[in-house]
Scaffold this motif. Structure first.
Motif, PDB file in Angstrom:
ATOM      1  N   ARG A 107       0.840  -1.213   0.000  1.00 40.01           N
ATOM      2  CA  ARG A 107       0.000   0.000   0.000  1.00 40.01           C
ATOM      3  C   ARG A 107       0.868   1.255   0.000  1.00 40.01           C
ATOM      4  O   ARG A 107       0.572   2.224  -0.695  1.00 40.01           O
ATOM      5  N   GLU A 108       2.005   1.224   0.730  1.00 36.33           N
ATOM      6  CA  GLU A 108       2.908   2.388   0.721  1.00 36.33           C
ATOM      7  C   GLU A 108       3.549   2.559  -0.658  1.00 36.33           C
ATOM      8  O   GLU A 108       3.688   3.671  -1.166  1.00 36.33           O
ATOM      9  N   THR A 109       3.946   1.437  -1.270  1.00 41.75           N
ATOM     10  CA  THR A 109       4.564   1.491  -2.611  1.00 41.75           C
ATOM     11  C   THR A 109       3.573   2.062  -3.625  1.00 41.75           C
ATOM     12  O   THR A 109       3.940   2.867  -4.485  1.00 41.75           O
ATOM     13  N   ILE A 110       2.297   1.659  -3.513  1.00 46.37           N
ATOM     14  CA  ILE A 110       1.261   2.153  -4.439  1.00 46.37           C
ATOM     15  C   ILE A 110       1.080   3.655  -4.246  1.00 46.37           C
ATOM     16  O   ILE A 110       0.991   4.409  -5.217  1.00 46.37           O
ATOM     17  N   ARG A 111       1.053   4.093  -2.975  1.00 48.15           N
ATOM     18  CA  ARG A 111       0.872   5.532  -2.698  1.00 48.15           C
ATOM     19  C   ARG A 111       2.008   6.360  -3.296  1.00 48.15           C
ATOM     20  O   ARG A 111       1.793   7.452  -3.794  1.00 48.15           O
TER      21      ARG A 111
ATOM     22  N   GLY B 230       4.741   4.653  -9.313  1.00 45.05           N
ATOM     23  CA  GLY B 230       5.838   3.892  -9.939  1.00 45.05           C
ATOM     24  C   GLY B 230       5.395   2.512 -10.360  1.00 45.05           C
ATOM     25  O   GLY B 230       4.312   2.051  -9.987  1.00 45.05           O
ATOM     26  N   PRO B 231       6.238   1.835 -11.151  1.00 43.72           N
ATOM     27  CA  PRO B 231       5.836   0.571 -11.794  1.00 43.72           C
ATOM     28  C   PRO B 231       5.571  -0.577 -10.822  1.00 43.72           C
ATOM     29  O   PRO B 231       4.642  -1.360 -11.031  1.00 43.72           O
ATOM     30  N   THR B 232       6.353  -0.706  -9.745  1.00 43.66           N
ATOM     31  CA  THR B 232       6.135  -1.847  -8.832  1.00 43.66           C
ATOM     32  C   THR B 232       4.760  -1.718  -8.182  1.00 43.66           C
ATOM     33  O   THR B 232       3.993  -2.693  -8.103  1.00 43.66           O
ATOM     34  N   GLY B 233       4.432  -0.506  -7.741  1.00 43.90           N
ATOM     35  CA  GLY B 233       3.129  -0.268  -7.114  1.00 43.90           C
ATOM     36  C   GLY B 233       1.999  -0.544  -8.092  1.00 43.90           C
ATOM     37  O   GLY B 233       1.015  -1.198  -7.742  1.00 43.90           O
ATOM     38  N   GLN B 234       2.167  -0.070  -9.309  1.00 48.77           N
ATOM     39  CA  GLN B 234       1.112  -0.268 -10.326  1.00 48.77           C
ATOM     40  C   GLN B 234       0.881  -1.753 -10.582  1.00 48.77           C
ATOM     41  O   GLN B 234      -0.254  -2.226 -10.655  1.00 48.77           O
ATOM     42  N   ALA B 235       2.002  -2.504 -10.694  1.00 49.26           N
ATOM     43  CA  ALA B 235       1.895  -3.946 -10.968  1.00 49.26           C
ATOM     44  C   ALA B 235       1.178  -4.628  -9.798  1.00 49.26           C
ATOM     45  O   ALA B 235       0.273  -5.443 -10.009  1.00 49.26           O
TER      46      ALA B 235
ATOM     47  N   GLN C 109      -0.868  -3.350  -7.570  1.00 48.00           N
ATOM     48  CA  GLN C 109      -2.255  -2.890  -7.388  1.00 48.00           C
ATOM     49  C   GLN C 109      -3.244  -3.734  -8.203  1.00 48.00           C
ATOM     50  O   GLN C 109      -4.344  -4.039  -7.738  1.00 48.00           O
ATOM     51  N   GLN C 110      -2.809  -4.116  -9.401  1.00 54.53           N
ATOM     52  CA  GLN C 110      -3.709  -4.906 -10.259  1.00 54.53           C
ATOM     53  C   GLN C 110      -4.129  -6.209  -9.586  1.00 54.53           C
ATOM     54  O   GLN C 110      -5.244  -6.675  -9.738  1.00 54.53           O
ATOM     55  N   PHE C 111      -3.191  -6.827  -8.851  1.00 53.49           N
ATOM     56  CA  PHE C 111      -3.515  -8.080  -8.163  1.00 53.49           C
ATOM     57  C   PHE C 111      -4.333  -7.798  -6.905  1.00 53.49           C
ATOM     58  O   PHE C 111      -5.316  -8.472  -6.628  1.00 53.49           O
ATOM     59  N   ILE C 112      -3.901  -6.790  -6.141  1.00 58.28           N
ATOM     60  CA  ILE C 112      -4.542  -6.509  -4.848  1.00 58.28           C
ATOM     61  C   ILE C 112      -6.017  -6.159  -5.039  1.00 58.28           C
ATOM     62  O   ILE C 112      -6.878  -6.649  -4.321  1.00 58.28           O
ATOM     63  N   GLU C 113      -6.316  -5.337  -6.035  1.00 57.02           N
ATOM     64  CA  GLU C 113      -7.728  -4.921  -6.169  1.00 57.02           C
ATOM     65  C   GLU C 113      -8.632  -6.056  -6.622  1.00 57.02           C
ATOM     66  O   GLU C 113      -9.831  -6.022  -6.386  1.00 57.02           O
TER      67      GLU C 113
ATOM     68  N   ARG D 175     -14.100  -3.831   9.060  1.00 57.02           N
ATOM     69  CA  ARG D 175     -12.845  -3.171   9.457  1.00 57.02           C
ATOM     70  C   ARG D 175     -12.818  -1.704   9.044  1.00 57.02           C
ATOM     71  O   ARG D 175     -13.157  -1.344   7.922  1.00 57.02           O
ATOM     72  N   LEU D 176     -12.394  -0.859  10.004  1.00 58.97           N
ATOM     73  CA  LEU D 176     -12.218   0.573   9.737  1.00 58.97           C
ATOM     74  C   LEU D 176     -10.799   0.924  10.153  1.00 58.97           C
ATOM     75  O   LEU D 176     -10.323   0.474  11.200  1.00 58.97           O
ATOM     76  N   GLY D 177     -10.116   1.730   9.343  1.00 55.31           N
ATOM     77  CA  GLY D 177      -8.738   2.072   9.681  1.00 55.31           C
ATOM     78  C   GLY D 177      -8.500   3.566   9.619  1.00 55.31           C
ATOM     79  O   GLY D 177      -9.142   4.286   8.847  1.00 55.31           O
ATOM     80  N   CYS D 178      -7.557   4.017  10.455  1.00 53.00           N
ATOM     81  CA  CYS D 178      -7.186   5.429  10.444  1.00 53.00           C
ATOM     82  C   CYS D 178      -6.022   5.634   9.488  1.00 53.00           C
ATOM     83  O   CYS D 178      -4.981   4.994   9.631  1.00 53.00           O
ATOM     84  N   GLU D 179      -6.197   6.497   8.519  1.00 51.95           N
ATOM     85  CA  GLU D 179      -5.160   6.765   7.505  1.00 51.95           C
ATOM     86  C   GLU D 179      -3.948   7.433   8.135  1.00 51.95           C
ATOM     87  O   GLU D 179      -2.835   7.300   7.649  1.00 51.95           O
ATOM     88  N   THR D 180      -4.164   8.165   9.231  1.00 53.17           N
ATOM     89  CA  THR D 180      -3.057   8.932   9.811  1.00 53.17           C
ATOM     90  C   THR D 180      -2.210   8.084  10.754  1.00 53.17           C
ATOM     91  O   THR D 180      -0.996   8.009  10.590  1.00 53.17           O
TER      92      THR D 180
END
Ligand code: AMP
Length: 197
Positions: A19-23, A26-31, A33-37, A110-115
């Protein structure tokens, strides 16, 4: 309190690293994300590279908690090799057992705090004020992949691939099982007892 805080060790969640890499973009995050979603597993080569990178940057202390890793036998074999390369002792492997329908109910609420990262459950552990973190007051949100379709797919891959990891560590006699259907404090106490050996 989180186990990593009680034990004063690093907590490494591969999902969180993704999730940090996606935020960051860049290419690793993009690659990834396709699986995670879609609720699928990110390919082993990508997961192993991200864990290897983490160990190179932070692995100077020999104690850390991996969360959500390894999820395939290939990842477990790679982790065994990385531990040997670093002359680290065999890991303590804990399987927290929860039936699929209970997992679904827990994830969908599940609810999470972004901060600050604090976690809540809409029914079982709600925040004092709806939609607001008790600890820092920031807004709470749900992960995009915490929807029923995606979670059912994640559970399918768990059966298909992650159960192989259970067999891998059961064979090496390093696997400890904890009943995750009880209260949080009981589960926490069991894990602490195992880790402190
Ligand atoms: P988590 O935060 O552990 O729920 O992981 C979220 C998503 O990240 C998973 O559904 C997978 O798509 C991906 N992921 C996290 N860890 C791994 C892993 N060890 N192997 C493959 N995919 C992973």
């Amino acid at each position: 309190m989180a186990l990593s805080v009680t034990l004063q060790v690093a907590h490494v969640s591969t999902g969180q690293l993704f999730r940090e890499t996606i935020r960051r973009g860049g290419p690793t995050g993009q690659a990834a994300q396709q699986f995670i979603e879609k609720g699928q597993l990110v390919p082993d080569a990508v997961v192993i590279a991200i864990v290897r990178g983490w160990l190179e940057d932070h692995g100077n202390r020999p104690e850390f908690i991996f969360d959500g890793f390894p999820r395939t036998t290939g990842q477990a074999v790679a982790l065994d090799a990385m531990m040997r390369e670093r002359s680290l002792p065999a890991p303590v492997v804990i399987l927290i057992e929860v039936p699929p329908e209970v997992t679904l109910e827990r994830i969908l609420g599940r609810l999470g705090c972004e901060t600050c990262g604090a976690l809540y459950h809409a029914t079982f552990d709600p925040p004092k004020r709806a939609g607001e973190c008790d600890k820092c007051g920031s807004a709470l949100g749900r992960r995009a992949d915490d929807n029923e379709t995606t979670v059912r797919e994640r559970l399918r891959w768990y059966e298909e691939l992650t159960l192989g990891v259970v067999a891998h560590y059961a064979k090496a006699a390093g696997l400890r099982r904890v009943d995750g259907c009880r209260g949080r404090q009981q589960v926490f106490a069991d894990i602490l007892r195992i880790v402190k050996g």
